[in-house]
Write a protein that holds these residues in place. Structure first.
Motif, PDB file in Angstrom:
ATOM      1  N   VAL A 188       3.973   5.358  -5.817  1.00  0.00           N
ATOM      2  CA  VAL A 188       3.841   5.301  -7.283  1.00  0.00           C
ATOM      3  C   VAL A 188       2.778   6.292  -7.746  1.00  0.00           C
ATOM      4  CG1 VAL A 188       3.071   3.845  -9.201  1.00  0.00           C
ATOM      5  CG2 VAL A 188       4.715   2.958  -7.550  1.00  0.00           C
ATOM      6  N   SER A 189       1.674   6.352  -7.034  1.00  0.00           N
ATOM      7  CA  SER A 189       0.594   7.281  -7.381  1.00  0.00           C
ATOM      8  C   SER A 189       1.083   8.723  -7.304  1.00  0.00           C
ATOM      9  CB  SER A 189      -0.596   7.077  -6.449  1.00  0.00           C
ATOM     10  OG  SER A 189      -1.618   7.989  -6.745  1.00  0.00           O
ATOM     11  N   GLU A 190       1.833   9.037  -6.275  1.00  0.00           N
ATOM     12  CA  GLU A 190       2.382  10.386  -6.119  1.00  0.00           C
ATOM     13  C   GLU A 190       3.357  10.702  -7.254  1.00  0.00           C
ATOM     14  OE1 GLU A 190       5.258  12.700  -2.973  1.00  0.00           O
ATOM     15  OE2 GLU A 190       3.851  11.234  -2.172  1.00  0.00           O
ATOM     16  N   THR A 191       4.195   9.735  -7.594  1.00  0.00           N
ATOM     17  CA  THR A 191       5.154   9.925  -8.680  1.00  0.00           C
ATOM     18  C   THR A 191       4.436  10.134 -10.011  1.00  0.00           C
ATOM     19  OG1 THR A 191       6.795   8.579  -7.529  1.00  0.00           O
ATOM     20  CG2 THR A 191       7.118   8.873  -9.887  1.00  0.00           C
ATOM     21  N   LEU A 192       3.388   9.342 -10.268  1.00  0.00           N
ATOM     22  CA  LEU A 192       2.617   9.500 -11.507  1.00  0.00           C
ATOM     23  C   LEU A 192       1.924  10.857 -11.548  1.00  0.00           C
ATOM     24  CD1 LEU A 192       1.063   5.950 -11.981  1.00  0.00           C
ATOM     25  CD2 LEU A 192       2.816   7.033 -13.392  1.00  0.00           C
ATOM     26  N   SER A 193       1.421  11.303 -10.433  1.00  0.00           N
ATOM     27  CA  SER A 193       0.781  12.612 -10.362  1.00  0.00           C
ATOM     28  C   SER A 193       1.784  13.709 -10.679  1.00  0.00           C
ATOM     29  CB  SER A 193       0.176  12.824  -8.975  1.00  0.00           C
ATOM     30  OG  SER A 193      -0.400  14.098  -8.873  1.00  0.00           O
ATOM     31  N   SER A 194       2.962  13.578 -10.120  1.00  0.00           N
ATOM     32  CA  SER A 194       4.021  14.553 -10.391  1.00  0.00           C
ATOM     33  C   SER A 194       4.424  14.521 -11.864  1.00  0.00           C
ATOM     34  CB  SER A 194       5.235  14.245  -9.506  1.00  0.00           C
ATOM     35  OG  SER A 194       6.300  15.112  -9.803  1.00  0.00           O
ATOM     36  N   GLU A 231       0.835  -1.199   0.000  1.00  0.00           N
ATOM     37  CA  GLU A 231       0.000   0.000   0.000  1.00  0.00           C
ATOM     38  C   GLU A 231       0.876   1.257   0.000  1.00  0.00           C
ATOM     39  OE1 GLU A 231      -3.642   2.044   2.540  1.00  0.00           O
ATOM     40  OE2 GLU A 231      -2.644   0.272   3.331  1.00  0.00           O
ATOM     41  N   GLY A 232       1.938   1.249   0.799  1.00  0.00           N
ATOM     42  CA  GLY A 232       2.871   2.381   0.822  1.00  0.00           C
ATOM     43  C   GLY A 232       3.548   2.574  -0.525  1.00  0.00           C
ATOM     44  N   THR A 233       3.948   1.477  -1.132  1.00  0.00           N
ATOM     45  CA  THR A 233       4.590   1.547  -2.448  1.00  0.00           C
ATOM     46  C   THR A 233       3.625   2.081  -3.496  1.00  0.00           C
ATOM     47  OG1 THR A 233       6.050  -0.299  -1.879  1.00  0.00           O
ATOM     48  CG2 THR A 233       5.786   0.194  -4.214  1.00  0.00           C
TER      49      THR A 233
END
Length: 96
Positions: free
Chosen positions: A37-43, A31-33
């Motif tokens: 990944v979601s944060e990185t994709l958003s960025s 879940e943390g990973t």
């Protein structure tokens, strides 16, 4: 039927509990990973949007630059025409 009943049910339950605890830990890390990944994709999406905006602006500037270059290339022809007009006007003024 006696073969279906485990000899030590408490031990089996303890192992199952340990396995479930391990699974819970792994799921927490996953879940943390996934959040990372979601944060990185958003960025990355934000960066791509900004890049698209900048590229659109650059494209507009390049179009303007092309127009300016086309005008600059016409300067010698315009200068020749102005020179011809000046010569005609000067000749007519002299006859005048």
């Amino acid at each position: 039927m006696a073969g279906f009943i485990p000899k030590n049910p408490a031990q089996i339950l303890n192992r199952a509990d340990t396995a479930l605890t391990n699974v819970d830990g792994v799921l927490g890390r996953v879940e943390g990973t996934l959040a990372s990944v979601s944060e990185t994709l958003s960025s990355a999406t934000s960066t791509l949007d900004q890049t698209n905006t900048v590229l659109t602006e650059v494209q507009g500037l390049l179009t303007e630059l092309q127009d300016e270059i086309a005008l600059i290339r016409q300067v010698p022809e315009i200068a020749a025409q102005v020179s011809e007009i000046h010569a005609i006007v000067t000749t007519l003024a002299a006859k005048g």
